[in-house]
Motif scaffolding. Structure first.
Motif, PDB file in Angstrom:
ATOM      1  N   TYR A 149       5.739  35.845 -55.323  1.00 55.11           N
ATOM      2  CA  TYR A 149       6.721  36.552 -54.495  1.00 55.11           C
ATOM      3  C   TYR A 149       6.431  38.043 -54.583  1.00 55.11           C
TER       4      TYR A 149
ATOM      5  N   ARG B 203       1.487  29.479 -52.751  1.00 53.71           N
ATOM      6  CA  ARG B 203       2.590  29.738 -51.817  1.00 53.71           C
ATOM      7  C   ARG B 203       2.998  31.191 -52.016  1.00 53.71           C
TER       8      ARG B 203
ATOM      9  N   VAL C 249       5.129  34.307 -50.868  1.00 51.84           N
ATOM     10  CA  VAL C 249       6.341  34.692 -50.154  1.00 51.84           C
ATOM     11  C   VAL C 249       6.464  36.212 -50.174  1.00 51.84           C
TER      12      VAL C 249
ATOM     13  N   ILE D 191       5.045  32.396 -46.360  1.00 51.57           N
ATOM     14  CA  ILE D 191       6.411  32.450 -45.834  1.00 51.57           C
ATOM     15  C   ILE D 191       6.830  33.916 -45.806  1.00 51.57           C
TER      16      ILE D 191
ATOM     17  N   LYS E 236      14.733  30.058 -53.741  1.00 57.66           N
ATOM     18  CA  LYS E 236      14.805  29.055 -52.658  1.00 57.66           C
ATOM     19  C   LYS E 236      13.423  28.486 -52.339  1.00 57.66           C
ATOM     20  N   TYR E 237      12.433  29.378 -52.247  1.00 57.60           N
ATOM     21  CA  TYR E 237      11.119  28.933 -51.784  1.00 57.60           C
ATOM     22  C   TYR E 237      10.132  28.633 -52.913  1.00 57.60           C
TER      23      TYR E 237
END
Length: 487
Positions: free
Chosen positions: A29, A65, A67, A123, A232-233
């Motif tokens: 993140y 992933r 974000v 994302i 959340k992600y």
């Protein structure tokens, strides 16, 4: 994984062996832009820094992933507790919907990132699209006893939290001293202590960006969005959280406190912070008169710039320094970066045309391992670049006919350059290699030819030059003195 990756964890102030929570999956993140105003060089650094981290983790075989949030609600002054939201203010003054303002600046930012060859994240969530999650996070903090409601707003109780945990562990702040020197007398503020920060803010009558909540119509505090969207992600625990060093306090410090209060544990395993870009030793800012937007860098349309600089020159300039080092802007430094980038790309082009011989007479062995070792040492891009420059000497020696290389070694050299120059450092190896000054002169020459065609009433040639430049993405404007153009 063949290579052990070491990351400098800001929380522990040391390099640590990177061990993902759910190998081979990595959650990362990064605090993205506040969608208001034109991006400047300082905004490019975290984007490029964590783009390289993203690229290298994927190179090592991880499924990442990534974000990166878009901040578009309720974040006003630095502490996000007072004043009118800048997006709402612009929307009110120009009679626009707030999301029109958000969309305009978001697209400008994304176009700048495309030019800098920054990969899009997995994302890219908007704070405004996750109000429900943020309200739920506030409820959990209140249920745990680390927040309090005051006149429709909700604040985090820093003093109480610090008694049970450690507020200030990331930034190294002396919170006891902070609390002692920032106490307010009763009735002077909604907050019990100035150190307390907003979790939810009641909207003033003129504030047009507002959402219903159990406490008031209002908007979430600045720090809340990252805690809510990160979990959340990426889950209640994830691998890497990144951002600029200026976010360490209070933003990331508050995130840690919020997560511990709501979840009972910390969420982030590795904190990473890039250092600042300065101009003459000062942080870039409009109030100091040293603010240069990315578009101004690309066009040269700022009095502090001696020439325009291509996006790849900007990217190379940033990667020449380790991400934890301060970088000071100057025209000399950018011009040196431009020359360095051109030298590397010229060698890359020469590499594709080299002829093979029966033996290798120049030193090319071990380049891949050297570059991997540098990248695994906390993403040390300047060392990688230095190794690539050493390899350019061998390439130029062979190109000039003063050495030979076997087909096997040539294929290895091509593959290593392609991986590290293009895939990991993200440097483009075509179009921009000619340099911004030659590029500018070429466009000026075409437009001068168009001007002469107009003077000779050769409208067909004049229109053709303008139309084709427009098709390539140029904006051409006729002036009383001649012409102006931008890309």
């Amino acid at each position: 994984m063949e290579h052990k990756l070491y990351i400098y964890n800001t929380l522990d102030r040391k390099k640590e062996l990177f061990t993902p929570l759910h190998a081979p999956h990595v959650g990362m993140y990064v605090c993205g832009p506040t969608v208001y105003g034109d991006g400047h060089l300082g905004h490019a650094r975290p984007a490029i820094t964590f783009d390289v981290v993203f690229r290298y983790l994927m190179h090592l075989g991880y499924k990442v992933r990534y974000v990166r949030n878009i901040t578009d609600v309720g974040h006003l002054e630095h502490d996000a507790d007072e004043g009118e939201d800048k997006i709402a203010k612009k929307a009110r003054l120009e009679k626009l919907e707030p999301m029109e303002v958000v969309q305009y600046y978001k697209l400008r930012y994304q176009k700048a990132m495309d030019k800098l060859n920054v990969l899009p994240p997995s994302i890219e969530p908007h704070a405004s699209g996750h109000i429900i999650e943020q309200i739920d996070f506030v409820k959990r903090i209140l249920d745990a006893g680390y927040g309090y409601e005051s006149e429709g707003s909700v604040y985090f109780d820093v003093e109480k939290y610090n008694r049970d945990f450690h507020y200030g562990k990331l930034s190294g702040r002396n919170v006891e001293e902070l609390l002692e020197t920032t106490r307010n007398l009763d009735g002077q503020s909604e907050k019990r202590r100035s150190a307390d920060f907003a979790l939810w803010k009641k909207a003033s009558p003129e504030h047009i960006m507002r959402w219903p909540s159990p406490w008031s119509e209002g908007f979430p505090g600045w720090h809340l969005e990252c805690s809510a969207m990160g979990t959340k992600y990426l889950g209640e625990e994830f691998d890497i959280h990144g951002g600029g060093m200026d976010l360490m306090f209070p933003h990331h410090e508050c995130e840690i406190a919020q997560s511990v209060a709501a979840l009972g544990h910390e969420s982030v395993h590795y904190w990473m912070h890039n250092n600042m870009i300065t101009i003459n030793g000062q942080k870039m800012g409009k109030s100091l008169g040293n603010f240069i937007t990315l578009d101004e860098f690309f066009t040269g349309s700022n009095s502090l710039l001696e020439q325009p600089y291509t996006p790849m020159t900007i990217r190379f300039f940033i990667l020449q320094a380790h991400y934890r080092s301060t970088v000071d802007f100057s025209n000399d430094a950018l011009q040196a970066a431009e020359k360095g980038y051109q030298r590397l790309i010229e060698a890359y082009a020469r590499l594709q045309k080299l002829q093979t011989g029966k033996q290798t007479t120049v030193e090319v062995a071990g380049l891949r391992e050297k570059c991997e070792t540098a990248m695994c040492d906390d993403f040390n891009t300047p060392i990688v670049i230095s190794h690539l420059f050493e390899a350019t000497k061998a390439i130029n020696t062979i190109h000039d006919g003063n050495g030979t290389i076997t087909e096997e070694d040539l294929n290895e050299l091509k593959e290593v350059f392609q991986i590290f120059v293009e895939e990991i450092l993200g440097l483009e190896t075509t179009s921009q290699a000619d340099g911004s000054e030659a590029y500018k002169k070429a466009i000026d020459m075409l437009l001068q030819m168009r001007l002469e065609a107009k003077q000779n009433k050769d409208w067909a040639t004049s229109d053709r030059i303008r139309n084709e430049l427009t098709a390539f993405g140029f904006s051409v404007k006729d002036t009383k003195d001649g012409f102006e153009w931008s890309l």
